[in-house]
Enzyme design. Structure first.
Site, PDB file in Angstrom:
ATOM      1  N   SER A 144      32.575  50.673  42.156  1.00 26.17           N
ATOM      2  CA  SER A 144      33.169  51.727  41.321  1.00 26.17           C
ATOM      3  C   SER A 144      32.038  52.542  40.728  1.00 26.17           C
ATOM      4  O   SER A 144      30.895  52.076  40.653  1.00 26.17           O
ATOM      5  CB  SER A 144      33.976  51.078  40.182  1.00 26.17           C
ATOM      6  OG  SER A 144      34.264  52.014  39.166  1.00 26.17           O
ATOM      7  N   TYR A 157      35.262  45.135  33.476  1.00 17.96           N
ATOM      8  CA  TYR A 157      35.342  45.792  34.786  1.00 17.96           C
ATOM      9  C   TYR A 157      33.968  46.300  35.216  1.00 17.96           C
ATOM     10  O   TYR A 157      33.505  46.028  36.330  1.00 17.96           O
ATOM     11  CB  TYR A 157      36.342  46.949  34.686  1.00 17.96           C
ATOM     12  CG  TYR A 157      36.605  47.679  35.985  1.00 17.96           C
ATOM     13  CD1 TYR A 157      37.355  47.081  37.000  1.00 17.96           C
ATOM     14  CD2 TYR A 157      36.130  48.975  36.187  1.00 17.96           C
ATOM     15  CE1 TYR A 157      37.617  47.764  38.182  1.00 17.96           C
ATOM     16  CE2 TYR A 157      36.394  49.657  37.359  1.00 17.96           C
ATOM     17  CZ  TYR A 157      37.134  49.047  38.361  1.00 17.96           C
ATOM     18  OH  TYR A 157      37.388  49.719  39.533  1.00 17.96           O
TER      19      TYR A 157
HETATM   20  P1  NAD Z   1      45.479  48.449  43.163  1.00 16.13           P
HETATM   21  O1  NAD Z   1      45.730  47.666  41.922  1.00 16.13           O
HETATM   22  O2  NAD Z   1      46.408  49.564  43.507  1.00 16.13           O
HETATM   23  O3  NAD Z   1      45.380  47.470  44.414  1.00 16.13           O
HETATM   24  C1  NAD Z   1      44.610  46.286  44.350  1.00 16.13           C
HETATM   25  C2  NAD Z   1      45.143  45.290  45.356  1.00 16.13           C
HETATM   26  O4  NAD Z   1      44.390  44.082  45.189  1.00 16.13           O
HETATM   27  C3  NAD Z   1      46.619  44.944  45.105  1.00 16.13           C
HETATM   28  O5  NAD Z   1      47.345  44.992  46.316  1.00 16.13           O
HETATM   29  C4  NAD Z   1      46.562  43.556  44.510  1.00 16.13           C
HETATM   30  O6  NAD Z   1      47.723  42.774  44.779  1.00 16.13           O
HETATM   31  C5  NAD Z   1      45.301  42.984  45.169  1.00 16.13           C
HETATM   32  N1  NAD Z   1      44.758  41.861  44.412  1.00 16.13           N
HETATM   33  C6  NAD Z   1      44.585  41.773  43.072  1.00 16.13           C
HETATM   34  N2  NAD Z   1      44.115  40.559  42.746  1.00 16.13           N
HETATM   35  C7  NAD Z   1      43.981  39.868  43.907  1.00 16.13           C
HETATM   36  C8  NAD Z   1      43.561  38.555  44.228  1.00 16.13           C
HETATM   37  N3  NAD Z   1      43.190  37.679  43.278  1.00 16.13           N
HETATM   38  N4  NAD Z   1      43.526  38.169  45.527  1.00 16.13           N
HETATM   39  C9  NAD Z   1      43.940  39.033  46.501  1.00 16.13           C
HETATM   40  N5  NAD Z   1      44.359  40.276  46.262  1.00 16.13           N
HETATM   41  C10 NAD Z   1      44.386  40.689  44.976  1.00 16.13           C
HETATM   42  O7  NAD Z   1      43.962  48.942  43.043  1.00 16.13           O
HETATM   43  P2  NAD Z   1      43.175  50.126  43.808  1.00 16.13           P
HETATM   44  O8  NAD Z   1      43.088  51.268  42.881  1.00 16.13           O
HETATM   45  O9  NAD Z   1      43.708  50.305  45.172  1.00 16.13           O
HETATM   46  O10 NAD Z   1      41.721  49.476  43.827  1.00 16.13           O
HETATM   47  C11 NAD Z   1      41.143  48.881  44.979  1.00 16.13           C
HETATM   48  C12 NAD Z   1      39.652  48.680  44.700  1.00 16.13           C
HETATM   49  O11 NAD Z   1      39.044  49.946  44.411  1.00 16.13           O
HETATM   50  C13 NAD Z   1      39.375  47.791  43.490  1.00 16.13           C
HETATM   51  O12 NAD Z   1      38.275  46.967  43.740  1.00 16.13           O
HETATM   52  C14 NAD Z   1      39.054  48.795  42.396  1.00 16.13           C
HETATM   53  O13 NAD Z   1      38.232  48.242  41.390  1.00 16.13           O
HETATM   54  C15 NAD Z   1      38.328  49.866  43.199  1.00 16.13           C
HETATM   55  N6  NAD Z   1      38.324  51.177  42.560  1.00 16.13           N
HETATM   56  C16 NAD Z   1      39.470  51.786  42.169  1.00 16.13           C
HETATM   57  C17 NAD Z   1      39.424  53.035  41.541  1.00 16.13           C
HETATM   58  C18 NAD Z   1      40.644  53.747  41.053  1.00 16.13           C
HETATM   59  O14 NAD Z   1      40.518  54.747  40.325  1.00 16.13           O
HETATM   60  N7  NAD Z   1      41.838  53.322  41.427  1.00 16.13           N
HETATM   61  C19 NAD Z   1      38.179  53.651  41.352  1.00 16.13           C
HETATM   62  C20 NAD Z   1      37.020  52.998  41.778  1.00 16.13           C
HETATM   63  C21 NAD Z   1      37.108  51.766  42.391  1.00 16.13           C
END
Ligand code: NAD
Length: 243
Positions: A144, A157
Site C-alpha cells: 500500500s 495497517y
Molecule cells: P477487500 O476487503 O475488498 O478484499 C480483501 C479480500 O481478502 C476479501 O475477499 C477477504 O475475504 C480476503 N481476506 C481477508 N482476510 C483473509 C484471510 N485471513 N485469509 C484469506 N483471505 C482473507 O480489500 P481490497 O481493497 O480488495 O484489498 C486487497 C489488498 O489491496 C489488501 O492487501 C489491501 O491492503 C491492499 N490495498 C487496498 C487499497 C484500497 O484502497 N482498497 C489500497 C492499497 C492497498
C-alpha cells in the site's frame, strides 16, 4: 482460449480473490491464459472460480484463512495438485481498520499482522522451493502507499504494509540467484469494500482493474527486466502528504 499465449507464466495463486482487487487480479491473469488458483476466507471465492472457468481457463479455489499454517498447507497442496507448480504468487489478501493508535486492542493489532504479514510469509514459503528448483517465478506483494508513508488512524495497517515492503526487499535479494522476481506494489486509494466507510472525496480514486492491469503487465514478456522493485500505483487522486 489456449493457455499461456500472452504470459511468461503458466500457473498463478492469488490470495483474497473472493472480491475487490484480488478478484480482479485473478480475472486479469486468466484473460492472459494463466491457470489461476484462488484462496480466500470467504466462500465467495468459488464465485470468482466459476467466472474464470467460464472464460475457458483452468481454475481451482480453496476457502482458507491465510494467517493459519494448516489452512495454507491444505490450500497450497489442493491447488498445486490440480493446476501444477505455481510460478506466480500474488499475496493480495489484507485487512485494515481506521482507528486511532491508543484504541487498538492487542488482538486487533496482532490479527492485522497475522493476515497482512504472516499470511504472505506462509504462502511465499510454500511456493519458493519449486520456484528455486525451476529458476523461474514471480512473487507480487500487494502492499500500500501506507507501506511507504504514514498518516493518522492507520498505525497497524501501515506497520504491516511497511513490514511487507521490507520483506519484499529482503526476499528479492535472496531470490536473485534463483532468477525469481519479487515485486511489491504500493497502491493509493482504490474503490473496494476495504475502503468503504471513508469520508474522503472518492472522485479520483482508482478501481481494482487499475492494480490488476499492473500485475497483468508483470506477467507479460515486456516486463521481464523488472525483477526487484517497489512500485507505487497512485492514479490521479490527491497525492498523500509525505510523512
Ligand atoms: P477487500 O476487503 O475488498 O478484499 C480483501 C479480500 O481478502 C476479501 O475477499 C477477504 O475475504 C480476503 N481476506 C481477508 N482476510 C483473509 C484471510 N485471513 N485469509 C484469506 N483471505 C482473507 O480489500 P481490497 O481493497 O480488495 O484489498 C486487497 C489488498 O489491496 C489488501 O492487501 C489491501 O491492503 C491492499 N490495498 C487496498 C487499497 C484500497 O484502497 N482498497 C489500497 C492499497 C492497498
Amino acid at each position: 482460449m489456449s493457455t499461456n499465449e500472452k504470459s511468461i507464466y503458466k500457473v498463478a495463486l492469488v490470495t483474497g480473490a473472493a472480491r475487490g482487487i484480488g478478484r480482479e487480479i485473478a480475472l486479469t491473469l486468466a484473460e492472459r491464459g494463466i491457470a489461476v488458483g484462488l484462496c480466500d476466507i470467504s466462500p465467495d471465492v468459488h464465485k470468482t472460480c466459476k467466472e474464470i472457468q467460464g472464460l475457458g481457463v483452468l481454475c481451482a479455489a480453496e476457502v482458507a484463512d491465510i494467517s493459519k499454517e494448516e489452512d495454507v498447507i491444505r490450500a497450497y497442496e489442493a491447488i498445486s495438485s490440480k493446476l501444477g507448480a505455481i510460478d506466480v504468487l500474488v499475496n493480495n489478501a489484507g485487512i485494515g481498520k481506521l482507528k486511532s493508535f491508543v484504541d487498538y486492542s492487542i488482538s486487533e493489532w496482532d490479527q492485522t499482522f497475522a493476515v497482512n504479514v504472516r499470511g504472505a510469509f506462509l504462502l511465499s514459503q510454500k511456493v519458493l522451493p519449486n520456484m528455486m528448483e525451476n529458476h523461474n517465478g514471480l512473487i507480487v506483494n500487494i502492499a500500500s502507499i501506507w507501506g511507504l508513508r504514514g498518516t493518522s488512524g492507520r498505525s497497524a495497517y501501515a506497520a504491516t504494509k511497511h513490514a511487507l515492503v521490507g520483506m519484499s526487499k529482503c526476499l528479492a535479494d535472496e531470490c536473485h540467484p534463483y532468477r525469481i522476481r519479487v515485486i511489491a506494489l504500493c497502491p493509493g486509494n482504490i474503490l473496494t469494500d476495504l475502503a468503504s466507510g471513508s469520508e474522503a472525496d472518492t472522485t479520483d480514486w482508482m478501481h481494482p482493474k487499475d492494480v490488476a492491469d499492473v500485475v497483468g503487465y508483470l506477467c507479460d514478456p515486456g516486463s521481464r527486466a523488472i525483477v526487484r522493485s517497489i512500485i507505487e500505483v497512485n492514479g490521479w487522486g490527491k497525492p498523500p502528504e509525505f510523512k
